[in-house]
Design an enzyme around this catalytic site. Structure first.
Site, PDB file in Angstrom:
ATOM      1  CG  HIS A  82      -1.811   1.223   1.267  1.00 27.51           C
ATOM      2  ND1 HIS A  82      -2.993   1.273   0.567  1.00 27.51           N
ATOM      3  CD2 HIS A  82      -1.682   2.418   1.881  1.00 27.51           C
ATOM      4  CE1 HIS A  82      -3.555   2.454   0.767  1.00 27.51           C
ATOM      5  NE2 HIS A  82      -2.780   3.174   1.555  1.00 27.51           N
ATOM      6  CG  ASP A 161     -11.827   3.211   6.046  1.00 29.52           C
ATOM      7  OD1 ASP A 161     -11.210   3.989   6.800  1.00 29.52           O
ATOM      8  OD2 ASP A 161     -11.684   3.202   4.818  1.00 29.52           O
ATOM      9  NE  ARG A 168      -9.947  10.200   9.401  1.00 29.13           N
ATOM     10  CZ  ARG A 168      -9.125   9.407   8.717  1.00 29.13           C
ATOM     11  NH1 ARG A 168      -9.545   8.233   8.254  1.00 29.13           N
ATOM     12  NH2 ARG A 168      -7.886   9.776   8.487  1.00 29.13           N
ATOM     13  CB  SER A 183      -8.221   4.640   7.604  1.00 29.38           C
ATOM     14  OG  SER A 183      -8.630   4.685   6.267  1.00 29.38           O
ATOM     15  CE  LYS A 187      -8.732   2.050   3.399  1.00 24.53           C
ATOM     16  NZ  LYS A 187      -9.203   3.416   3.282  1.00 24.53           N
TER      17      LYS A 187
HETATM   18  N1  URA Z   1      -5.866   6.715   3.025  1.00 21.46           N
HETATM   19  C1  URA Z   1      -6.776   5.966   3.662  1.00 21.46           C
HETATM   20  O1  URA Z   1      -7.165   4.918   3.172  1.00 21.46           O
HETATM   21  N2  URA Z   1      -7.226   6.362   4.849  1.00 21.46           N
HETATM   22  C2  URA Z   1      -6.831   7.497   5.434  1.00 21.46           C
HETATM   23  O2  URA Z   1      -7.267   7.804   6.518  1.00 21.46           O
HETATM   24  C3  URA Z   1      -5.894   8.300   4.748  1.00 21.46           C
HETATM   25  C4  URA Z   1      -5.439   7.870   3.554  1.00 21.46           C
END
Ligand code: URA
Ligand code: CA
Length: 439
Positions: A82, A161, A168, A183, A187
């Site tokens: 990621h 999320d 947010r 977050s 994922k």
């Molecule tokens: N990318 C994400 O998936 N979540 C965040 O909070 C910030 C960047």
């Protein structure tokens, strides 16, 4: 349990219990806690933070708010990568075929791009015929056969999320480490990764502006990995300029093909080798980082990864010729507009985010979720940090299909460049590798 008490506790800087965190996430996902209370809580987290235990529980609660993908029918250790928001970050396109060729299965669920950062699926869909609509069975079979498959997000992954991120976004609580870390990691965990390699960016185009902040975010994510038993490694890399030369969908596919043949930009090649070597090491296909790295260097030298790339896109509806002869098969823009240096000197900085926004303006990205994208268009950088330029030299090119927004995009690209009299120090591409949560 009352949400108002949880908000007050966090506002006062106290630690929340596991039960309180799980209550907050499950009730919010079910719509039984209103947005305004969760906004207040997120703001309290912004100012008071969360400790490692709270963050691990929060991550687990987000994972359990929805489905989890079971990748166990895929043979081998599944390693996912990621990157925290890049502009023109072509690494996923390079890493998939590269790491798969070294024997590590890559079962990637990816997203579409929004705003100035491109999505891997959009980039791959610039290959004529390529599609990501596979059934679960087809996905697993493709990975077992080709070692590589990329599909769109399906099922109900981390719904907490989705709600929380949207909230947010409009309450100025995105850029806080506990919430970013939970977050991102939730994922990856929900998508079934056994091990995770993170590329945490810092610089003008990233969430984290300094290497120190990026390191804190990285250690927090590595600590979540430790808590939930998924081996996690993070590298800290610079986003002081866009990665590689190409920003735009088909342009980046071409750049990935070049890189896999050893003809790619230096920074993209290096970052791909470092991330890839950690993936291969974690995936158990080399006994050390160094061994993994020489394996990958050899794969690039011999161009072997292109075979895997071809098998993979063929399995997902495209023709292998797109990889053999990209110039004939990938979409091309009708117009190439040069951007010239306004002064002589050295390139000191290239604001990555502005280049990303300019690419979006000419159609390479989506301004809103509903926008259509033009696969052919984008920006190609010609001069990078440290390069000498004379006034009037071409520093970049805009590939476009119409005049709409061209003037605005051209001005953005020009302004993204800072040209100075003195030769700047080269920013370090990779600042550090973080393998444990302990500083
Ligand atoms: N990318 C994400 O998936 N979540 C965040 O909070 C910030 C960047
Ligand atoms: Ca690129």
């Amino acid at each position: 349990m009352r949400m108002v008490d949880i908000i007050q506790k966090k506002r006062n800087g106290e630690e929340l219990t596991e039960a309180e965190i799980r209550f907050l996430i499950s009730e919010y996902t079910e719509g039984r806690i209103p947005d305004y209370q969760v906004s207040a809580w997120a703001m309290a987290v912004y100012f008071k933070g969360m400790n490692a235990k709270e963050i691990a529980v929060l991550t687990d609660a987000i994972v359990k708010s929805g489905d989890q993908i079971d990748l166990s029918p895929i043979h081998g250790i599944k390693v996912d990568k990621h990157s925290t928001g890049g502009v023109g970050d072509t690494t996923t396109l390079v890493l998939g075929p590269l790491v798969a060729t070294a024997g590590v299965p890559v079962a990637k669920m990816s997203g579409r791009g929004l705003g100035h950062t491109g999505g891997t699926i959009d980039k791959l869909e610039s290959i004529p015929g390529f599609h990501v609509e596979l059934t679960r069975e087809e996905f697993i079979n493709t990975v077992n056969r080709c070692k590589l498959s990329v599909v769109g997000q399906s099922g109900n992954l981390t719904p907490a999320d989705k709600k929380l991120y949207a909230l947010r976004d409009v309450t100025a609580t995105v850029d806080t480490i506990p919430l970013i870390a939970s977050s991102v990691m939730s994922k990856k965990i929900a998508a079934g990764a056994d091990a995770i390699v993170l590329d945490v960016k810092y610089g003008s185009g990233a969430f984290m502006k300094t290497p120190e902040e990026a390191e804190r975010l990285a250690r927090t994510m590595v600590s979540i990995g430790e808590e939930v038993g998924r081996k996690t490694i993070a590298i800290i890399s610079s986003m002081e300029q866009p990665l590689g030369f190409a920003v735009g969908n088909a342009l980046e596919v071409k750049e990935a093909i070049d890189t896999l043949q050893g003809k790619g930009p230096e920074d993209l090649t290096e970052l791909s080798l470092v991330l890839g070597a950690h993936m291969v090491h974690l995936g158990g296909k080399a006994s050390s980082y160094e061994e993994a790295r020489s394996k990958l260097e050899e794969i690039i030298r011999t161009g072997q990864a292109l075979d895997v790339f071809k098998q993979f896109i063929t399995a997902q509806g495209a023709s292998p010729e797109a990889i053999d002869r990209p110039d004939e098969h990938l979409p091309k823009a009708s117009r190439i507009e040069p951007i010239r240096a306004s002064a002589s000197g050295y390139v000191e900085q290239i604001a990555a985010e502005q280049i990303g926004v300019a690419a979006m303006k000419v159609g390479a990205g989506r301004e809103t979720k509903e926008s259509a994208i033009d696969m052919a268009v984008g920006i190609v950088i010609h001069k990078k940090i440290g390069d000498r330029v004379e006034a009037g030299d071409v520093i970049a090119q805009i590939h476009c299909n119409n005049e709409e927004n061209l003037e605005e995009a051209a001005a953005m690209v020009q302004n993204a460049y800072q040209i100075r009299q003195n030769k700047p120090v080269q920013p370090k591409l990779i600042e550090k590798v973080i393998v444990t949560s302990k500083p």
